[in-house]
Design an enzyme around this catalytic site. Structure first.
Site, short mmCIF file in Angstrom:
data_model
loop_
_atom_site.label_atom_id
_atom_site.label_comp_id
_atom_site.label_asym_id
_atom_site.label_seq_id
_atom_site.Cartn_x
_atom_site.Cartn_y
_atom_site.Cartn_z
N HIS A 164 0.84 -1.20 0.00
CA HIS A 164 0.00 0.00 0.00
C HIS A 164 0.86 1.24 0.00
O HIS A 164 2.03 1.20 0.40
CB HIS A 164 -0.94 0.02 1.21
N CYS A 192 2.10 3.45 11.61
CA CYS A 192 3.04 2.93 10.62
C CYS A 192 3.37 4.06 9.65
O CYS A 192 2.72 5.11 9.66
CB CYS A 192 2.44 1.73 9.88
#
Length: 682
Positions: A67, A201
């Site tokens: 992603h 993250c």
């Protein structure tokens, strides 16, 4: 989520076109390109690879979730592929057979990112992933992922555990065990063990929310109350301070710095990467419980740069202080590096080294003057960032990353028009205000993807540049010039009064906002040094050295007035004070502020006044006694510091000695009679 994934974005036989993670990402990205969701295939795949290089995106359980956020994505999109052979995405347990490629625009709106986070949480559900492995058609797989299938294994909404994440991204939990586990103290109390956690993250799209879901599931199984703050791309809502205060332990599962980490100081803490939060949550909960039982805690954090607009309940004055502290905190390393290099250049090459030609055109390896010029010119370049960094990070504190570009531009304009430190302050506040204003405007969905990378930087930079060049910059430059002239003309009583004020400010909050304001004022004068500005810098540093040195001396000559811990801190305070680290006195002030702070201010005022009266000068912005050779009137400078230290030491001993009792307890000096001992001040 139905508009984010369709049957055309599903490949149930990915083995036909891919046997590596790069090939799998390309095959799924080509489907996005075909639907117009991605405008530049190679550019998008480069962004995917860059994200993959930060940390593998393979997860336990046969899942790969590449992603990224990319300027080449027109709208939030999800593609799904299934591989019979499996493709290696770096997961510890082997290849992934379920691959999800998530593409988010660089400026994806919060609602879509929240939906993406919901998918990330569903991936922690074995029933959901099992249904995807057995889905017979692409349409059914897309329906499962989008939640359109009535049989999709997405739990119905239910009340969350106290303090747990809620809202669209939360996944309902099964009922918690009836008998909660005792608290961390091991007392067997009916009180459940309470944990607060932060997950984050680098991209903030998937792993952030998967770790949160994994921790919440493990907490329910263990009968632990947990509240998770997900610091993802969709922004984050700070945990209630009351929830943090009531927590027995803290878990950080993150791959980017935790924002406002000092909120959690003083509690048992487990600090790991985000994938550990996904893969072994039960171990993390057990580890933080063990630390709580052993009484392990993290030390209180010192002042840290803020990178937000302040808590919602903060008043404007509090927010303004945080914004200014953000800029000053990021500015200080540039000041230290550049200023000390400049000072070394002067020390090696003499006071005329600033007239040396560029070392890029003239450098003699065996000539010490050339080396001095090299140090001076490197330091000058670093020092030139002072005002732009100040402005940029004030704007960052107000408006986050979108504030950086106009902030730096406004700060550079301030340098160009000689508006100096005051111009940097104004530019940062203007930039933050302009960006915050733009962000409140309702933007068509088609423009949202280019807002953070094109529209906001373009408009805000133009507006801030216009205001700084033509409206507020010139008056500020005039004020800066007048201030410089005033400093240059300081003499006699006026100089002494300024020294007293600087000394009081440097010692009032010991490294806090007022200290930083005084220090930044002194450092700002070094950009265009004059005799007056060099005197101000000398007075500020001398006064800042007094509090820790005075506390060190006091613990040496009258140790019985201090706890054992304070006496140990006193040993370290000698070096901290000598190095101009005023924060070395904070442990003493925190334990006894009503005595330590007034004593520190008294000594700081004396030192500042004497330094100015003696005409001491300083070209280095930091260094303490280690830059004494660079000080004008060095002997008198040390006399001024010694006088201030003596005053502070005498005052703090007098104030502490006037108490009817002295600090004691287990850490008390053993010479104090037992009947005189009282608990140490906290």
């Amino acid at each position: 989520m139905s508009e984010m994934i369709t049957a055309d974005l599903v490949d149930l036989d990915l083995d036909r076109s891919a046997d590596t993670k790069e090939a799998a990402s390309r095959a799924l990205a080509e489907r996005m390109v075909a639907l117009g969701r991605v405008t530049d295939l190679d550019g998008f795949l480069a962004d995917v690879a860059a994200r993959e290089a930060q940390m593998p995106t393979g997860l336990d359980g046969g899942i790969g979730i590449p992603h990224c956020r990319s300027a080449h994505v027109t709208e939030p999109t999800l593609a799904f592929g299934r591989s019979a052979r499996g493709i290696d995405f770096g997961a510890p347990d082997g290849p992934a057979d379920l691959i999800f490629l998530i593409a988010a625009p660089a400026g994806a709106d919060d609602a879509h990112l929240t939906i993406l986070s919901s998918l990330a949480r569903q991936l922690m559900d074995a029933e959901f992933t099992g249904a995807l492995r057995s889905a017979p058609t692409a349409a059914e797989a897309a329906a499962l992922i989008s939640g359109e299938d009535a049989e999709a294994p997405v739990a119905p909404e239910a009340p969350a555990a106290p303090g747990a994440a809620s809202g669209p991204e939360a996944v309902a939990a099964p009922e918690a065990p009836a008998a909660p586990v005792g608290n961390g103290s091991g007392s067997g109390s009916d009180e459940p063990f309470r944990i607060v956690a932060v997950t984050s993250c680098p991209t903030g799209i998937a792993h952030t929310y998967m770790a949160a879901e994994s921790l919440e599931n493990a907490a329910r199984e263990a009968g632990v109350e947990i509240a998770v703050e997900t610091q993802g791309s969709a922004g984050f809502t700070r945990l209630d301070p009351a929830v943090i205060a009531a927590a027995d332990g803290v878990v950080f599962a993150h791959d980017v710095p935790v924002r406002d980490k000092d909120r959690f100081a003083g509690k048992p803490t487990v600090d790991v990467g985000v994938k550990a939060g996904i893969n072994r949550p039960a171990e993390l909960l057990a580890e933080v419980r063990e630390k709580a039982e052993r009484g392990e805690t993290t030390a209180p954090a010192g002042p840290t740069p803020v990178d937000n607009a302040g808590d919602s309940g903060d008043g404007y004055g509090t927010k303004l202080r945080k914004w200014l502290m953000s800029g000053v905190s990021y500015m200080v390393p540039f000041v230290a590096a550049g200023g000390l290099l400049i000072a070394l250049g002067f020390a090696i090459g003499g006071w005329k080294i600033d007239k040396a030609p560029s070392v890029a055109e003239h450098f003699i390896w065996t000539d010490h003057t050339s080396w001095a010029a090299l140090l001076f010119q490197i330091g000058g370049l670093a020092f030139a960032f002072l005002v732009p960094v100040l402005a940029g990070y004030i704007a960052y504190g107000m408006a986050d990353r979108p504030g950086l570009v106009p902030g730096f531009v406004g700060g550079s304009v301030a340098v160009t028009i000689d508006a100096g430190f005051l111009g940097g302050l104004a530019a940062g506040l203007l930039a933050g205000a302009v960006v915050m204003g733009i962000q409140r405007v309702r933007i068509p969905a088609v423009l949202r993807g280019i807002m953070p990378v094109v529209v906001i930087p373009l408009i805000s930079s133009a507006v801030v540049g216009f205001l700084m060049f033509l409206v507020v910059g010139k008056p500020i430059a005039s004020l800066q010039s007048a201030l410089t002239d005033w400093l240059e003309g300081l003499s006699g009583a006026n100089a002494v009064i300024l020294g007293v004020i600087l000394g009081l400010m440097m010692c009032f909050d010991l490294g806090g906002p007022l200290n930083k304001v005084a220090y930044a004022f002194a450092v700002g004068g070094l950009a265009h040094p004059t005799d007056g500005s060099l005197k101000v810098m000398a007075a500020a540093m001398a006064a800042g050295m007094v509090p820790p040195l005075a506390m060190a001396l006091a613990t040496t000559v009258r140790g019985r007035l201090f706890t054992k811990t304070e006496r140990e801190n006193g040993k370290a305070a000698w070096f901290l004070g000598a190095s101009f680290i005023t924060e070395g006195a904070i442990p003493f002030a925190a334990a006894d502020p009503l005595r330590v702070i007034p004593a520190s201010m008294a000594g700081g005022a004396v030192t500042g006044a004497l330094s100015m009266a003696f005409g001491c000068t300083l070209r280095a912005p930091h260094g303490g006694v280690f830059v004494v050779p660079l000080i004008g009137q060095p002997f008198l400078y040390l006399v001024a510091i010694a006088a201030g230290v003596g005053v502070s030491t005498a005052v703090v001993i007098l104030l502490k000695g006037a108490r009817k009792t002295t600090p004691s307890g287990p850490a008390a000096d053993e010479t104090v009679p037992a009947e005189k001992r009282t608990p140490a001040t906290v």
